[in-house]
Structures are given as C-alpha cells and as structure tokens.
Motif scaffolding. Structure first.
Motif, PDB file in Angstrom:
ATOM      1  N   GLY A  33      18.090  -3.295   0.252  1.00 44.91           N
ATOM      2  CA  GLY A  33      17.465  -3.028  -1.044  1.00 44.91           C
ATOM      3  C   GLY A  33      15.979  -3.367  -1.041  1.00 44.91           C
ATOM      4  N   ALA A  34      15.433  -3.653   0.146  1.00 44.27           N
ATOM      5  CA  ALA A  34      13.992  -3.955   0.214  1.00 44.27           C
ATOM      6  C   ALA A  34      13.182  -2.730  -0.212  1.00 44.27           C
ATOM      7  CB  ALA A  34      13.613  -4.371   1.632  1.00 44.27           C
ATOM      8  N   MET A  35      13.572  -1.582   0.303  1.00 48.64           N
ATOM      9  CA  MET A  35      12.901  -0.349  -0.099  1.00 48.64           C
ATOM     10  C   MET A  35      13.452   0.028  -1.469  1.00 48.64           C
ATOM     11  SD  MET A  35      10.507   0.997   1.630  1.00 48.64           S
ATOM     12  CE  MET A  35      10.268   1.010   3.384  1.00 48.64           C
ATOM     13  N   HIS A  36      12.588   0.128  -2.439  1.00 43.04           N
ATOM     14  CA  HIS A  36      13.063   0.409  -3.796  1.00 43.04           C
ATOM     15  C   HIS A  36      12.042   1.268  -4.539  1.00 43.04           C
ATOM     16  CE1 HIS A  36      10.345  -3.012  -4.177  1.00 43.04           C
ATOM     17  NE2 HIS A  36      10.198  -2.679  -5.452  1.00 43.04           N
ATOM     18  N   ARG A  37      12.504   1.843  -5.644  1.00 42.92           N
ATOM     19  CA  ARG A  37      11.603   2.661  -6.460  1.00 42.92           C
ATOM     20  C   ARG A  37      11.147   1.866  -7.681  1.00 42.92           C
ATOM     21  NH1 ARG A  37      10.762   7.986  -6.275  1.00 42.92           N
ATOM     22  NH2 ARG A  37      12.731   8.449  -5.242  1.00 42.92           N
ATOM     23  N   ASP A  38       9.849   1.858  -7.894  1.00 40.38           N
ATOM     24  CA  ASP A  38       9.306   1.227  -9.093  1.00 40.38           C
ATOM     25  C   ASP A  38       9.589   2.165 -10.271  1.00 40.38           C
ATOM     26  OD1 ASP A  38       7.469  -0.777 -10.406  1.00 40.38           O
ATOM     27  OD2 ASP A  38       6.392   1.082 -10.832  1.00 40.38           O
ATOM     28  N   HIS A  39      10.392   1.685 -11.219  1.00 39.34           N
ATOM     29  CA  HIS A  39      10.863   2.604 -12.260  1.00 39.34           C
ATOM     30  C   HIS A  39       9.756   3.072 -13.192  1.00 39.34           C
ATOM     31  CE1 HIS A  39      14.880   2.681 -10.882  1.00 39.34           C
ATOM     32  NE2 HIS A  39      14.936   1.353 -10.859  1.00 39.34           N
ATOM     33  N   GLU A  40       8.721   2.259 -13.326  1.00 43.14           N
ATOM     34  CA  GLU A  40       7.630   2.648 -14.223  1.00 43.14           C
ATOM     35  C   GLU A  40       6.795   3.787 -13.640  1.00 43.14           C
ATOM     36  OE1 GLU A  40       4.498  -0.159 -15.906  1.00 43.14           O
ATOM     37  OE2 GLU A  40       6.426  -1.164 -16.275  1.00 43.14           O
ATOM     38  N   THR A  41       6.497   3.677 -12.323  1.00 43.29           N
ATOM     39  CA  THR A  41       5.564   4.635 -11.715  1.00 43.29           C
ATOM     40  C   THR A  41       6.251   5.647 -10.805  1.00 43.29           C
ATOM     41  OG1 THR A  41       5.245   3.177  -9.826  1.00 43.29           O
ATOM     42  CG2 THR A  41       3.733   2.888 -11.676  1.00 43.29           C
ATOM     43  N   PRO A  93      -5.569   5.078  -6.116  1.00 45.33           N
ATOM     44  CA  PRO A  93      -5.465   4.477  -4.788  1.00 45.33           C
ATOM     45  C   PRO A  93      -6.858   4.450  -4.140  1.00 45.33           C
ATOM     46  CG  PRO A  93      -3.744   6.118  -5.124  1.00 45.33           C
ATOM     47  CD  PRO A  93      -4.679   6.231  -6.293  1.00 45.33           C
ATOM     48  N   VAL A  94      -7.142   3.380  -3.385  1.00 52.17           N
ATOM     49  CA  VAL A  94      -8.509   3.239  -2.848  1.00 52.17           C
ATOM     50  C   VAL A  94      -8.870   4.357  -1.871  1.00 52.17           C
ATOM     51  CG1 VAL A  94      -8.701   0.746  -3.242  1.00 52.17           C
ATOM     52  CG2 VAL A  94      -7.771   1.583  -1.058  1.00 52.17           C
ATOM     53  N   CYS A  95      -7.859   4.924  -1.165  1.00 53.21           N
ATOM     54  CA  CYS A  95      -8.160   6.021  -0.229  1.00 53.21           C
ATOM     55  C   CYS A  95      -8.682   7.235  -0.992  1.00 53.21           C
ATOM     56  CB  CYS A  95      -6.912   6.387   0.580  1.00 53.21           C
ATOM     57  SG  CYS A  95      -5.492   6.833  -0.433  1.00 53.21           S
ATOM     58  N   VAL A  96      -8.136   7.456  -2.193  1.00 55.09           N
ATOM     59  CA  VAL A  96      -8.567   8.585  -3.023  1.00 55.09           C
ATOM     60  C   VAL A  96      -9.956   8.288  -3.597  1.00 55.09           C
ATOM     61  CG1 VAL A  96      -8.054   9.960  -5.083  1.00 55.09           C
ATOM     62  CG2 VAL A  96      -6.183   9.159  -3.623  1.00 55.09           C
ATOM     63  N   ALA A  97     -10.102   7.066  -4.107  1.00 53.85           N
ATOM     64  CA  ALA A  97     -11.355   6.705  -4.773  1.00 53.85           C
ATOM     65  C   ALA A  97     -12.548   6.732  -3.821  1.00 53.85           C
ATOM     66  CB  ALA A  97     -11.218   5.308  -5.394  1.00 53.85           C
ATOM     67  N   HIS A  98     -12.322   6.453  -2.523  1.00 55.03           N
ATOM     68  CA  HIS A  98     -13.457   6.308  -1.601  1.00 55.03           C
ATOM     69  C   HIS A  98     -13.610   7.447  -0.605  1.00 55.03           C
ATOM     70  CE1 HIS A  98     -14.550   2.307  -2.971  1.00 55.03           C
ATOM     71  NE2 HIS A  98     -13.255   2.074  -3.083  1.00 55.03           N
ATOM     72  N   CYS A  99     -12.786   8.490  -0.700  1.00 51.69           N
ATOM     73  CA  CYS A  99     -12.936   9.594   0.265  1.00 51.69           C
ATOM     74  C   CYS A  99     -14.217  10.370  -0.075  1.00 51.69           C
ATOM     75  CB  CYS A  99     -11.730  10.538   0.222  1.00 51.69           C
ATOM     76  SG  CYS A  99     -11.945  11.938   1.343  1.00 51.69           S
ATOM     77  N   PRO A 100     -15.209  10.379   0.822  1.00 57.52           N
ATOM     78  CA  PRO A 100     -16.489  11.017   0.495  1.00 57.52           C
ATOM     79  C   PRO A 100     -16.393  12.538   0.388  1.00 57.52           C
ATOM     80  CG  PRO A 100     -16.486  10.277   2.784  1.00 57.52           C
ATOM     81  CD  PRO A 100     -15.201   9.795   2.175  1.00 57.52           C
ATOM     82  N   ASN A 101     -15.292  13.099   0.910  1.00 56.47           N
ATOM     83  CA  ASN A 101     -15.152  14.553   0.915  1.00 56.47           C
ATOM     84  C   ASN A 101     -14.087  15.021  -0.064  1.00 56.47           C
ATOM     85  OD1 ASN A 101     -16.349  16.779   2.031  1.00 56.47           O
ATOM     86  ND2 ASN A 101     -14.786  17.059   3.618  1.00 56.47           N
ATOM     87  N   GLU A 102     -13.565  14.090  -0.877  1.00 57.24           N
ATOM     88  CA  GLU A 102     -12.488  14.394  -1.832  1.00 57.24           C
ATOM     89  C   GLU A 102     -11.327  15.117  -1.150  1.00 57.24           C
ATOM     90  OE1 GLU A 102     -14.215  16.316  -5.225  1.00 57.24           O
ATOM     91  OE2 GLU A 102     -15.537  14.619  -5.618  1.00 57.24           O
ATOM     92  N   ALA A 103     -11.052  14.712   0.086  1.00 57.06           N
ATOM     93  CA  ALA A 103      -9.975  15.366   0.848  1.00 57.06           C
ATOM     94  C   ALA A 103      -8.610  14.805   0.467  1.00 57.06           C
ATOM     95  CB  ALA A 103     -10.221  15.176   2.348  1.00 57.06           C
ATOM     96  N   ILE A 104      -8.583  13.586  -0.085  1.00 51.84           N
ATOM     97  CA  ILE A 104      -7.299  13.002  -0.508  1.00 51.84           C
ATOM     98  C   ILE A 104      -7.247  13.046  -2.028  1.00 51.84           C
ATOM     99  CG2 ILE A 104      -5.805  10.970  -0.401  1.00 51.84           C
ATOM    100  CD1 ILE A 104      -7.292  10.028   2.028  1.00 51.84           C
ATOM    101  N   VAL A 105      -6.174  13.620  -2.550  1.00 47.70           N
ATOM    102  CA  VAL A 105      -6.036  13.708  -4.005  1.00 47.70           C
ATOM    103  C   VAL A 105      -4.765  12.974  -4.428  1.00 47.70           C
ATOM    104  CG1 VAL A 105      -7.312  15.867  -4.302  1.00 47.70           C
ATOM    105  CG2 VAL A 105      -4.865  15.944  -3.825  1.00 47.70           C
ATOM    106  N   PHE A 106      -4.745  12.566  -5.664  1.00 48.96           N
ATOM    107  CA  PHE A 106      -3.596  11.843  -6.209  1.00 48.96           C
ATOM    108  C   PHE A 106      -3.049  12.664  -7.360  1.00 48.96           C
ATOM    109  CE2 PHE A 106      -2.147   8.248  -9.101  1.00 48.96           C
ATOM    110  CZ  PHE A 106      -0.962   8.065  -8.426  1.00 48.96           C
ATOM    111  N   GLU A 107      -1.905  13.339  -7.132  1.00 48.83           N
ATOM    112  CA  GLU A 107      -1.326  14.143  -8.207  1.00 48.83           C
ATOM    113  C   GLU A 107       0.186  14.226  -8.035  1.00 48.83           C
ATOM    114  OE1 GLU A 107      -2.240  18.589  -6.408  1.00 48.83           O
ATOM    115  OE2 GLU A 107      -3.776  17.646  -7.640  1.00 48.83           O
ATOM    116  N   GLU A 108       0.855  14.490  -9.155  1.00 47.68           N
ATOM    117  CA  GLU A 108       2.314  14.583  -9.130  1.00 47.68           C
ATOM    118  C   GLU A 108       2.770  15.998  -8.847  1.00 47.68           C
ATOM    119  OE1 GLU A 108       5.068  13.009 -12.155  1.00 47.68           O
ATOM    120  OE2 GLU A 108       3.531  11.446 -12.363  1.00 47.68           O
ATOM    121  N   HIS A 109       3.850  16.136  -8.077  1.00 47.44           N
ATOM    122  CA  HIS A 109       4.415  17.475  -7.832  1.00 47.44           C
ATOM    123  C   HIS A 109       5.833  17.532  -8.336  1.00 47.44           C
ATOM    124  CE1 HIS A 109       1.196  19.377  -5.575  1.00 47.44           C
ATOM    125  NE2 HIS A 109       0.943  18.184  -5.083  1.00 47.44           N
TER     126      HIS A 109
END
Ligand code: SF4
Ligand code: SF4
Length: 136
Positions: free
Chosen positions: A64-72, A120-136
């Motif tokens: 049960g270590a791997m779990h889903r955060d119910h809020e997010t 996420p910091v990878c999204v916030a700091h990507c200088p080329n906006e190559a990483i996006v944070f969106e729901e599918h």
C-alpha cells in the motif's frame, strides 16, 4: 533541447537543503531527480510519471506504499511503507520509478507533482515550455 534544467530543478526540490550547490555536492543520501531526460542525437524527451488512471504500480504494490492522493489524483509513494520489492519498477510501462537511497533503506521514488506548489518545478522552469501540466 535537452538542457536538463527540469532534472536540476526536480533534484533541488527533492533535496533537504533546497539549495543547488548543497543538493549536488553536500548531501547524503544524494537526492535524485524524478524526471528523466532521454536523449538520442538531436532528439530529447523528458520522461516522468503519467499518474495513470489505471495505474499498474498501484495494483502491484503489496504494502500500500504506492497510493493515490484522493484530492489531486496523484500517485504517490509512502516511503515509510515501501519495502523495496521493486514490483512498481517492473510494471511501470513508462520506466519512471527509480530506487532512492534514504538514511535507512532504499525506496521507490517517482514524481509527486510537487504537491503544494502551484506548478511542478519542471513545468515552471522549462525555458522552452516543452513540459506542460494538464489533465487528460
Ligand atoms: S509510476 Fe508508472 S504505472 Fe505508476 S502511475 Fe506513474 S506512469 Fe503509471
Ligand atoms: S518498491 Fe515500494 S512502492 Fe514499489 S511495489 Fe514495492 S513496496 Fe510498493
């Protein structure tokens, strides 16, 4: 463009000091990034957890270590419960779970979406906006 800034910011975010030099040079156990940049010639690709709707890592984890955060909806690893059986590593189709040494043991380590931060910091700091944070 393979600058690997996402890896740098991710490593610092998951370090104790939250400071770049200390994180790279002064910490033990050494923190590691949870995003991995794969590169082949001119092509590069930043790989991280997709927080799958039907997550094989979640189903494979016996403690049960791997779990889903119910809020997010984020899939997270509870290091206290992780026994290092590496089933999650074996079943993840994206190869984004790694082993992380802590002061007591080795645990599964993966993207936690930098919960608590606006982005996420990878999204916030990507200088080329190559990483996006969106729901599918
Ligand atoms: S670790 Fe792998 S299997 Fe688990 S949610 Fe992330 S991408 Fe899916
Ligand atoms: S390594 Fe840890 S998180 Fe992964 S399946 Fe085993 S107990 Fe669960």
């Amino acid at each position: 463009m393979g600058c690997r800034l996402c890896e740098v910011h991710c490593l610092v975010k998951h370090s104790k000091s939250q400071k770049i030099i200390k994180a790279y040079k002064g910490e033990w156990p050494k923190p590691q990034p949870r995003v991995i940049v794969e590169q082949e010639g001119y092509l590069s690709f930043a790989l991280q957890c997709r927080h799958c709707e039907e997550a094989p890592c979640l189903e494979a984890c016996l403690t049960g270590a791997m779990h889903r955060d119910h809020e997010t909806g984020a899939i997270l690893c509870d290091e206290e419960k992780c026994v290092g059986c590496w089933m999650c590593i074996m079943v993840c189709p994206f190869g984004v779970v790694t082993r992380q040494l802590t002061e007591e043991k080795k645990v599964a380590s993966k993207c936690d979406l930098c919960l608590g931060k606006e982005l996420p910091v990878c999204v916030a700091h990507c200088p080329n906006e190559a990483i996006v944070f969106e729901e599918h």
